[in-house]
Write a protein that holds these residues in place. Structure first.
Motif, mmCIF file in Angstrom:
data_model
loop_
_atom_site.group_PDB
_atom_site.id
_atom_site.type_symbol
_atom_site.label_atom_id
_atom_site.label_comp_id
_atom_site.label_asym_id
_atom_site.label_seq_id
_atom_site.Cartn_x
_atom_site.Cartn_y
_atom_site.Cartn_z
ATOM 1 N N ARG A 251 0.657 -65.101 -31.965
ATOM 2 C CA ARG A 251 1.653 -65.747 -31.097
ATOM 3 C C ARG A 251 2.263 -66.957 -31.816
ATOM 4 O O ARG A 251 3.472 -67.203 -31.719
ATOM 5 C CB ARG A 251 1.000 -66.179 -29.784
ATOM 6 C CG ARG A 251 0.687 -65.018 -28.843
ATOM 7 C CD ARG A 251 0.415 -65.496 -27.427
ATOM 8 N NE ARG A 251 -0.807 -66.287 -27.343
ATOM 9 C CZ ARG A 251 -2.020 -65.758 -27.144
ATOM 10 N NH1 ARG A 251 -2.163 -64.434 -27.033
ATOM 11 N NH2 ARG A 251 -3.078 -66.528 -27.057
ATOM 12 N N LYS A 252 1.422 -67.669 -32.512
ATOM 13 C CA LYS A 252 1.927 -68.814 -33.263
ATOM 14 C C LYS A 252 2.878 -68.357 -34.354
ATOM 15 O O LYS A 252 3.942 -68.974 -34.564
ATOM 16 C CB LYS A 252 0.745 -69.587 -33.884
ATOM 17 C CG LYS A 252 1.149 -70.798 -34.712
ATOM 18 C CD LYS A 252 1.855 -71.841 -33.862
ATOM 19 C CE LYS A 252 2.262 -73.055 -34.677
ATOM 20 N NZ LYS A 252 2.986 -74.061 -33.882
ATOM 21 N N LEU A 253 2.540 -67.281 -35.045
ATOM 22 C CA LEU A 253 3.386 -66.766 -36.111
ATOM 23 C C LEU A 253 4.740 -66.339 -35.563
ATOM 24 O O LEU A 253 5.785 -66.609 -36.179
ATOM 25 C CB LEU A 253 2.695 -65.599 -36.817
ATOM 26 C CG LEU A 253 3.487 -64.889 -37.922
ATOM 27 C CD1 LEU A 253 3.947 -65.870 -38.987
ATOM 28 C CD2 LEU A 253 2.648 -63.761 -38.543
ATOM 29 N N ARG A 254 4.746 -65.686 -34.413
ATOM 30 C CA ARG A 254 6.018 -65.263 -33.806
ATOM 31 C C ARG A 254 6.883 -66.482 -33.473
ATOM 32 O O ARG A 254 8.102 -66.466 -33.688
ATOM 33 C CB ARG A 254 5.741 -64.464 -32.529
ATOM 34 C CG ARG A 254 5.025 -63.137 -32.747
ATOM 35 C CD ARG A 254 5.917 -62.127 -33.405
ATOM 36 N NE ARG A 254 5.262 -60.811 -33.517
ATOM 37 C CZ ARG A 254 5.729 -59.825 -34.237
ATOM 38 N NH1 ARG A 254 6.837 -59.989 -34.953
ATOM 39 N NH2 ARG A 254 5.090 -58.665 -34.279
ATOM 40 N N SER B 282 11.555 -70.117 -34.922
ATOM 41 C CA SER B 282 12.018 -71.441 -35.362
ATOM 42 C C SER B 282 12.740 -71.355 -36.703
ATOM 43 O O SER B 282 13.788 -71.983 -36.904
ATOM 44 C CB SER B 282 10.832 -72.403 -35.478
ATOM 45 O OG SER B 282 10.248 -72.635 -34.226
ATOM 46 N N LEU B 283 12.185 -70.554 -37.610
ATOM 47 C CA LEU B 283 12.829 -70.394 -38.920
ATOM 48 C C LEU B 283 14.186 -69.725 -38.797
ATOM 49 O O LEU B 283 15.138 -70.080 -39.494
ATOM 50 C CB LEU B 283 11.922 -69.583 -39.847
ATOM 51 C CG LEU B 283 10.645 -70.279 -40.328
ATOM 52 C CD1 LEU B 283 9.761 -69.289 -41.076
ATOM 53 C CD2 LEU B 283 10.977 -71.470 -41.225
ATOM 54 N N ARG B 284 14.281 -68.774 -37.889
ATOM 55 C CA ARG B 284 15.541 -68.064 -37.706
ATOM 56 C C ARG B 284 16.614 -68.983 -37.111
ATOM 57 O O ARG B 284 17.804 -68.844 -37.407
ATOM 58 C CB ARG B 284 15.324 -66.850 -36.784
ATOM 59 C CG ARG B 284 16.540 -65.914 -36.724
ATOM 60 C CD ARG B 284 16.325 -64.763 -35.757
ATOM 61 N NE ARG B 284 15.271 -63.855 -36.233
ATOM 62 C CZ ARG B 284 14.135 -63.631 -35.590
ATOM 63 N NH1 ARG B 284 13.874 -64.257 -34.454
ATOM 64 N NH2 ARG B 284 13.233 -62.787 -36.090
ATOM 65 N N ASP B 285 16.176 -69.949 -36.299
ATOM 66 C CA ASP B 285 17.129 -70.856 -35.650
ATOM 67 C C ASP B 285 17.572 -72.006 -36.531
ATOM 68 O O ASP B 285 18.474 -72.767 -36.172
ATOM 69 C CB ASP B 285 16.497 -71.434 -34.366
ATOM 70 C CG ASP B 285 16.347 -70.375 -33.282
ATOM 71 O OD1 ASP B 285 17.028 -69.335 -33.373
ATOM 72 O OD2 ASP B 285 15.545 -70.599 -32.355
ATOM 73 N N ASP C 155 7.590 -58.491 -41.211
ATOM 74 C CA ASP C 155 6.859 -57.292 -41.647
ATOM 75 C C ASP C 155 5.352 -57.509 -41.553
ATOM 76 O O ASP C 155 4.618 -56.643 -41.058
ATOM 77 C CB ASP C 155 7.253 -56.921 -43.079
ATOM 78 C CG ASP C 155 8.639 -56.299 -43.158
ATOM 79 O OD1 ASP C 155 9.162 -55.894 -42.096
ATOM 80 O OD2 ASP C 155 9.194 -56.234 -44.267
ATOM 81 N N LEU C 156 4.895 -58.674 -42.037
ATOM 82 C CA LEU C 156 3.467 -58.966 -41.981
ATOM 83 C C LEU C 156 2.979 -59.111 -40.545
ATOM 84 O O LEU C 156 1.880 -58.657 -40.199
ATOM 85 C CB LEU C 156 3.160 -60.240 -42.772
ATOM 86 C CG LEU C 156 3.077 -60.082 -44.294
ATOM 87 C CD1 LEU C 156 3.036 -61.444 -44.975
ATOM 88 C CD2 LEU C 156 1.840 -59.271 -44.668
ATOM 89 N N ALA C 157 3.796 -59.732 -39.704
ATOM 90 C CA ALA C 157 3.426 -59.875 -38.293
ATOM 91 C C ALA C 157 3.322 -58.505 -37.638
ATOM 92 O O ALA C 157 2.389 -58.235 -36.861
ATOM 93 C CB ALA C 157 4.452 -60.741 -37.565
ATOM 94 N N GLY C 158 4.286 -57.621 -37.954
ATOM 95 C CA GLY C 158 4.250 -56.267 -37.398
ATOM 96 C C GLY C 158 3.019 -55.497 -37.860
ATOM 97 O O GLY C 158 2.366 -54.799 -37.065
ATOM 98 N N THR C 159 2.689 -55.633 -39.139
ATOM 99 C CA THR C 159 1.502 -54.951 -39.677
ATOM 100 C C THR C 159 0.228 -55.466 -39.012
ATOM 101 O O THR C 159 -0.671 -54.687 -38.662
ATOM 102 C CB THR C 159 1.432 -55.163 -41.194
ATOM 103 O OG1 THR C 159 2.613 -54.675 -41.804
ATOM 104 C CG2 THR C 159 0.223 -54.439 -41.772
ATOM 105 N N LEU C 160 0.145 -56.793 -38.834
ATOM 106 C CA LEU C 160 -1.022 -57.372 -38.177
ATOM 107 C C LEU C 160 -1.127 -56.910 -36.723
ATOM 108 O O LEU C 160 -2.229 -56.648 -36.228
ATOM 109 C CB LEU C 160 -0.964 -58.895 -38.246
ATOM 110 C CG LEU C 160 -1.434 -59.528 -39.565
ATOM 111 C CD1 LEU C 160 -1.112 -61.020 -39.592
ATOM 112 C CD2 LEU C 160 -2.932 -59.314 -39.780
#
Length: 430
Positions: free
Chosen positions: A390-393, A398-401, A415-420
């Motif tokens: 949840r923190k990673l998301r 924030s990075l996208r904004d 990609d890494l978040a999706g894999t996790l």
């Protein structure tokens, strides 16, 4: 005769003016009363102008500056008028012939204190008209007094004299005068602060004596604004970095000055580097973490803080060093979560470089792989991963904004978040 001398203040010209009144038939007492009162104002002005006519321009300038400053020294007037001390001394000799100046306190280092009689200072406007560039002298007088950062009026002149000696390259004379003042006023906090500063200004600074003076000044309740910065300078010279943190300590709700934060940052850096050299790596990492978080909190609390760019750079440097040291300490994949949490701290404190972000997410991924290799289900670790995902998301959003977002980095993190996410779902089925 005593009254006659007091009223005319020893001036031959003023005395002759009173005697002139007597020669016109007035009694001496009445003549003195007339001279002191409004009836004598025109006579005094006329007599003073006659005296001024006998003085060269340079001597008039000295007298005008003295009237502005009220009291001064050879060295200070030399700085105001940009003339040598010997030239000012020659002008004083000329002024003494007309009893236009008074010497007091000749025993202090740095030269006697010199003042003009009150009746002469009252003639300042007449004198101003006889000076070629009065505005220049007035400005120089204001500047030299403002630069002295004067103390209470009780010691203002003495402190001004010390500052003037520093300004003219006489640190030993300034030191001697500061020691005289300290002997006269051993429990005055401002004099103790001045003494500590004098030790620092010597050609070979005496940091130990300076430290003792500043500590005593603090114990006596000194409120001088320069005390802390000078004390920090002294402790830095002695290598007392822990001492700097102690004397610059501030409360939870305080808004420290940027200079205080930077002094503390240097102390944290020196202590961390010492810990690193003796292989106390974890303590060094914690030092960098505390320093970075302290600066971040100050930046968030006080939007008008000075030296913002320097403080942001220090925050980045310290928190990055914290991550790197935690990474060096963590050799077991089962503990890689520590590296990820260090990176989360960086992110929350606005240190978001791609290298640090990639390192953190990579270590989170490897930690989870280590969890998967354990025998049986580790439900507590699974809950920890849920929280970190949840923190990673949130971090990705924030990075996208951000105005200058890094699309390549964002894609990698997604990609890494999706894999996790996928591995986490499979873990429940394990």
């Amino acid at each position: 005769m005593k009254r006659f001398h007091k009223v005319t203040e020893g001036s031959p010209t003023f005395a002759s003016s009173v005697l002139r009144l007597v020669s016109l038939g007035e009694g001496i007492d009445h003549a003195l009363t007339s001279w002191e009162g409004g009836d004598g104002e025109e006579v005094r002005s006329f007599a003073f102008e006659r005296e001024l006519d006998q003085l060269p321009d340079s001597t008039r300038n000295v007298l005008f500056a003295l009237c502005i400053l009220s009291e001064s020294t050879l060295v200070e007037l030399s700085g105001v008028l940009l003339r040598s001390v010997q030239q000012i001394r020659d002008d004083f000799a000329e002024l003494r012939k007309y009893h236009l100046i008074v010497h007091v306190e000749t025993d202090l280092p740095g030269g006697a204190r010199i003042t003009a009689p009150g009746s002469i200072r009252m003639m300042r406007e007449i004198l101003k008209n006889k000076v070629r560039d009065p505005k220049k002298i007035e400005t120089a007088c204001v500047k030299i007094r403002n630069s002295s950062n004067r103390s209470r009026s009780e010691f203002g002149f003495e402190i001004q004299r010390v500052v003037t000696l520093w300004a003219h390259g006489h640190p030993q004379d300034a030191m001697d005068l500061a020691e005289v003042l300290d002997r006269r006023h051993p429990n005055d906090p401002d004099i103790k602060c001045l003494l500590g500063r004098a030790y620092l200004r010597l050609p070979t600074p005496d940091a130990k004596k300076s430290e003792l003076s500043f500590r005593k000044a603090s114990e006596l309740g000194c409120q001088r604004p320069e005390l802390q910065s000078l004390w920090v300078e002294t402790k830095a010279a002695l290598g007392d970095w822990t001492g700097i943190l102690e004397i610059t300590k501030f409360g939870e709700k305080d808004n420290p000055a940027a200079e205080t934060l930077m002094a503390r940052a240097e102390a944290y850096r020196q202590l961390a580097e010492t810990e690193r050299r003796i292989l106390n790596t974890r303590t060094a990492a914690e030092r960098f973490s505390v320093a970075g978080r302290e600066i971040d909190k100050a930046l968030c609390q006080d939007k008008s803080l000075r030296h913002v760019q320097e403080l942001r750079q220090l925050r980045k440097e310290f928190l990055t060093a914290h991550v790197e040291l935690i990474e060096r300490l963590t050799v077991d994949a089962d503990n890689y979560l520590d590296v990820w949490l260090a990176v989360v701290l960086c992110f929350d404190c606005f240190v978001r470089t791609p290298r640090i972000m990639r390192l953190g997410v990579g270590r989170l991924f490897e930690w989870w792989r280590a969890v998967e290799r354990r025998e049986g289900l580790a439900e507590s670790s699974a809950k920890v991963l849920d929280l970190q995902l949840r923190k990673l998301r949130t971090m990705i959003v924030s990075l996208r904004d951000q105005e200058s977002s890094d699309p390549v980095l964002i894609l990698e993190l997604e990609d890494l978040a999706g894999t996790l996410d996928e591995r986490r779902s499979n873990y429940n089925l394990h």
